[in-house]
Every structure is written in C-alpha cells, then in structure tokens.
Design a protein around this motif. Structure first.
Motif, PDB file in Angstrom:
ATOM      1  N   THR A 141      28.900  37.448   1.474  1.00  0.00           N
ATOM      2  CA  THR A 141      29.376  38.820   1.287  1.00  0.00           C
ATOM      3  C   THR A 141      29.856  39.097  -0.127  1.00  0.00           C
ATOM      4  O   THR A 141      29.622  40.177  -0.664  1.00  0.00           O
ATOM      5  N   TYR A 142      30.497  38.102  -0.749  1.00  0.00           N
ATOM      6  CA  TYR A 142      31.174  38.376  -2.015  1.00  0.00           C
ATOM      7  C   TYR A 142      30.612  37.614  -3.224  1.00  0.00           C
ATOM      8  O   TYR A 142      30.984  37.914  -4.350  1.00  0.00           O
ATOM      9  N   PHE A 143      29.718  36.648  -3.006  1.00  0.00           N
ATOM     10  CA  PHE A 143      29.253  35.844  -4.135  1.00  0.00           C
ATOM     11  C   PHE A 143      27.727  35.785  -4.247  1.00  0.00           C
ATOM     12  O   PHE A 143      27.159  36.332  -5.188  1.00  0.00           O
ATOM     13  N   ILE A 144      27.073  35.129  -3.313  1.00  0.00           N
ATOM     14  CA  ILE A 144      25.630  34.921  -3.411  1.00  0.00           C
ATOM     15  C   ILE A 144      24.978  35.257  -2.076  1.00  0.00           C
ATOM     16  O   ILE A 144      25.426  34.802  -1.028  1.00  0.00           O
ATOM     17  N   GLN A 145      23.906  36.062  -2.134  1.00  0.00           N
ATOM     18  CA  GLN A 145      23.169  36.415  -0.922  1.00  0.00           C
ATOM     19  C   GLN A 145      21.708  36.001  -1.082  1.00  0.00           C
ATOM     20  O   GLN A 145      21.086  36.286  -2.101  1.00  0.00           O
ATOM     21  N   PRO A 146      21.139  35.321  -0.092  1.00  0.00           N
ATOM     22  CA  PRO A 146      19.706  35.018  -0.154  1.00  0.00           C
ATOM     23  C   PRO A 146      18.883  36.263   0.128  1.00  0.00           C
ATOM     24  O   PRO A 146      19.298  37.130   0.894  1.00  0.00           O
TER      25      PRO A 146
END
Length: 524
Positions: A141-146
């Motif tokens: 949600t707040y850093f890295i999304q695939p």
C-alpha cells in the motif's frame, strides 16, 4: 465522506469503546476516563494486554486496521480470562461488541502476567499468517506494488508480460480512500470475480510528501479516470461508478504536466510550442500503409528481421498494413525486396470519441480534432484560473463536476457553478496528460482527457520478470529484460547476473557459517 463526517464517526467509535471497556480498564488498575480519550485509550489498552505500544499506530492505518482490530479484540478477551474458541469467534463476529456484553454482564479477572503465546498451534498459525498479511499489505500500500503490463501501448519501453515493481513513495504514497477492502487485490477478487471492496465509507484524499515531482516523459501508473468497468477480471456491460483508488490501474507516459500547453501535430507532441523530445529508451510507433510487389515480397523474412509479433494485415492485393512500426523499423523496411512505398498514417478529419465531447458523445463545436492532430489545450494547474465560455467549458466540464465535486448548470450563455453565475474557474489540484508510445494503439488522454493528481498511483522502477507468451520453452522468459530499470539513460541493462552472484555468495556464506557454528558446538 467529508473530514467532518470522519471526525464524527471516530468520535462515535471512541464513545462506544469507552462504554464497552471502562470496567475492564478499572479491573486492570487504570482509570475509567482513560477508556474514552482517543489515541491515548489505545496506548493504555496496549499496556493492559501486554502488547507493544507501536501497535497503536497500526490501528489507524486504513486496511491494515481491518486485521488489527480482530487481533486486539481477541487479545483483550484473553487478557480477562475469555479464552475459549467460542469467545474468540463471538469477539470477531460481533465486531468487538461481545467485549461490551461481558464488560457489563460478567465478573472478570485481569490476568496481567498471562502467557502471550497462542493457546493452540492453529491459533499460532493464524496469528503468524495475519501478521504476514499485515506486513505485505503495508509494503504493497505504501511502498512497492507489483504490476504486470497488459497492453502494447508503451511497446518497446514496456512490453506485454513485463512484471514491474511500482514505487509508491516517489510521487508520495496515497493513503487508501476505500478502507474496507480485501488486501493486495484491486477492484475484484481473482477467480471469483466479485468486487473486493465496499464503496462506503470513503476516506478523504491524502498523500504523503513526494520525493520527486512528475516530469515530462515520466512513465506513470495511475487510476484510469473514466473507468466504469464493474471489475477487471469479468467486465460486463454493467456500469459502475468506482471509488478513485479502485479504478483500473493504467500505465502511460506523462507527456504533459500541470501548467503546460499541449498540441499534437501530425502525430508529434508539442509542449509550450516546442516538439517534445522523447528519451532514448522511448520508441514511438505509428501505423503505416505499405505498397508492395507481391511477386518479390517475403513477408516471413520481414517479420523475422524486424521482430514483428503481430499487427500486420492485408488492405488490398498490393497494400499491407503495419499497426506499430518505429521510425527505425520503417526506414529498414524500405530496403526489403518487394517494398515499393511506405506511408505513415496520419488522421486529418475529426475522430469519434476524441476528448472532449458532449454528453451525447458528439464532438465539441469548432474542433476538428483526432488522435494525430489535437489541441492546443491547457493542462490545469492547482490554483490557476481559466475563463469559461460555451466553447471552453467542454474541456473542463468533467474536472468541475466529477473530479472536483461541484454542481454545474448551463442555460444558454450563462454558466453556474454551485449555484453562482460565473465566467471563470480555479482548479483545486494538478492534472496530467498521459499517452502511450504506440500512438495508434493506445486508449489514452486523447480519448479520456486529463488525469487528476489524486488518481496517481506510482512510478514503475524495476522489471523483475518478463514473460513472452509467444515464446517456447525457456524462450518464454525474456532473459535480457530480467532485473532491468524502467527509466534511465541509454538502453536497459539487466542486473540479473549480479543478482545470481549475490545469491550464490549468500548460500556459500550461510554454509560456512553453519559449519563453523557446528564446529564450535562440538569443541565445547
């Protein structure tokens, strides 16, 4: 829901919490009033149930708190001797109200030194799984999304089947606006296809400070502003008005930023009167009609040499259609036997569906725009004011009504916004103009218009896997694209071999460390 509405909702929740737990606070040696003070009551509760104070923070993070609340309810019940499976099921099924029931109806004992370990192996597994989901959801949600590339709109820069990591913090992580939602899925649940969220309640828009501003030519992931599909996996003809953060994720190149004047001439983008120069990695493509001599033509050889996977069709007996050729490929094509003439397709007449349009779908008056010849238009900037007339209003109508939540009435030449007659409008947020590099095969801003700031998701930074569905065996993996950066100067460079070296060093180091540890134990 407005900020005032949320404050009222939080106040009601705090009152219910206080009424339902104040006797428990007293049993634990605290004061009754401590159960009613927002935030402080959660800090005190963490002390009562012997859990870390930082857990309090997790209770106020949207979606994360959906997992934390059941854990806190169960921990509270166990602290006061309610340890049975039924107690825990009632605590979760009643959304914590079972605690209120036992608070008033049963004589409870506070166990300050209770065993913090799960009572059963099953509960221990569930607890571990819950925290694994919490950590993964927090990072997602707040850093890295695939993210996976589904279409060819950014072909050459990003290919169909590229698996990306999208940074949320580069442009400022956006807090979830839809707090009741399944974790780590988007608008629908895979396989099942049902919606993964509840439309109500909605949190106010908030974005954390950004590390960088969106610049011209940046590749950006955003929520498709005009999305009305009911879900991603089983779309139907049913229209649905989605929350902003549950609209379909798109990825395009931002060719125009807030404050720019944009125009498209013969397929080329101009920003503030100057032609936009794309980075080296960008390979814009256009469709071409190619006159050929069929007796000398070897189409299979051309396809192989130019690495063309699809998009070739026959228009007439002597004319081929190529849907997506780069300028370099078009120049090379001229040298193949059987090629007589190459003509880049440029639209001249008005094109149906080009932004902006009236409610009934017909093009706006006095505009002969299409995907290759468009504008000029102004890309709105927060705080800037534009004049409104019957001619300019179609450009900003969706912004005024849908994106910025005003009422709009038009009666002849008179324009009313929120009931007030006006001839101007001041924008509340920045907007962007997103386009695909595959110019004749991209549903982009030329057709859906501006992308608001609150629809920005993040910046693609890294390709960790690339899957070619047309390949065979190991060639299904595009090895040269593994562990490459999305942006940067020069051509993409794979860091996969360096990753393999580091991985090998890790396992070798672990082997010798364990061996040395075992030898020390034997020598004791």
């Amino acid at each position: 829901m407005s900020v005032q509405g949320w404050l009222l909702f939080i106040l009601i929740v705090q009152v219910i919490h206080g009424l339902g737990t104040w006797k428990l606070y007293i049993k634990a040696g605290r004061k009754a009033w401590e159960a009613f003070v927002p935030i402080y009551n959660a800090i005190v509760l963490m002390k009562i149930i012997n859990r870390p104070t930082w857990w309090t923070l997790l209770l106020f993070i949207p979606i994360i708190n959906l997992f934390m609340f059941p854990i806190i309810w169960i921990e509270t019940l166990r602290t006061f001797g309610k340890k049975t499976t039924l107690d825990m099921l009632l605590g979760v099924a009643t959304l914590g109200l079972y605690i209120l029931y036992v608070n008033y109806t049963q004589e409870l004992t506070y166990h300050s030194d209770r065993d913090l370990k799960a009572p059963t192996k099953a509960m221990d597994t569930l607890g571990s799984l819950a925290f694994a989901i919490i950590v993964a959801t927090f990072v997602h949600t707040y850093f890295i999304q695939p993210y996976v590339i589904p279409t060819s709109s950014l072909e050459k820069s990003l290919l169909i089947g590229d698996f990306l990591f999208v940074s949320k913090f580069n442009y400022g992580a956006r807090t979830p606006m839809t707090p009741i939602a399944a974790p780590m899925v988007h608008d629908s649940i895979p396989l099942v296809g049902t919606l993964s969220y509840s439309k109500k309640p909605q949190l106010p828009y908030f974005r954390f400070p950004k590390l960088e501003k969106i610049k011209n030519n940046d590749i950006v992931v955003f929520n498709w502003p005009r999305d009305t599909l009911d879900n991603m996996y089983h779309p139907s003809n049913r229209r649905i008005d989605k929350p902003i953060d549950k609209k379909t994720n798109y990825v395009k190149r931002c060719v125009g930023i807030a404050g720019d004047s944009l125009e498209i001439k013969d397929g080329f983008v101009y920003i503030n009167g100057k032609q936009l120069i794309l980075p080296e990695r960008a390979k814009p493509q256009y469709s071409y009609n190619v006159a050929v001599d069929r007796s000398k033509l070897n189409i299979e050889y051309i396809i192989s040499e130019l690495n063309i996977t699809d998009g070739i069709g026959l228009i007439t007996e002597d004319t081929l259609y190529f849907s997506a050729l780069t300028f370099e490929s078009a120049e090379r094509l001229k040298n193949f036997p059987g090629i007589l003439n190459i003509k880049r397709n440029i639209k001249k007449d008005a094109e149906d569906g080009t932004f902006p349009d009236f409610k009934d779908g017909t093009p706006s008056p006095n505009r002969n725009w299409n995907g290759d010849n468009f504008g000029p238009i102004y890309i709105p900037e927060a705080g800037k004011t534009v004049a409104l007339t019957k001619e300019t209003l179609p450009l900003y109508k969706i912004i005024i009504t849908e994106y910025e939540g005003n009422t709009l009435e038009v009666n002849g030449d008179q324009i009313k916004i929120n009931g007030q007659v006006t001839n101007q409008y001041t924008f509340k947020q920045d907007y962007y103009w997103m386009m695909g590099d595959n110019r004749h095969n991209s549903l982009d801003a030329r057709y859906f218009g501006y992308t608001p700031e609150d629809h920005i998701v993040g910046k693609p930074v890294f390709i960790w896997m690339s899957w070619n569905s047309n390949g065979k065996g190991l060639n299904k993996i595009r090895w040269e694209r593994l562990f490459t950066t999305v942006s940067g100067d020069g051509q993409p460079k794979s860091y996969f071999k360096y990753f393999l070296v580091l991985l090998a060093l890790y396992f070798v180091g672990e082997y010798f460390w364990k061996k040395k540890k075992k030898e020390k134990e034997l020598n004791k």
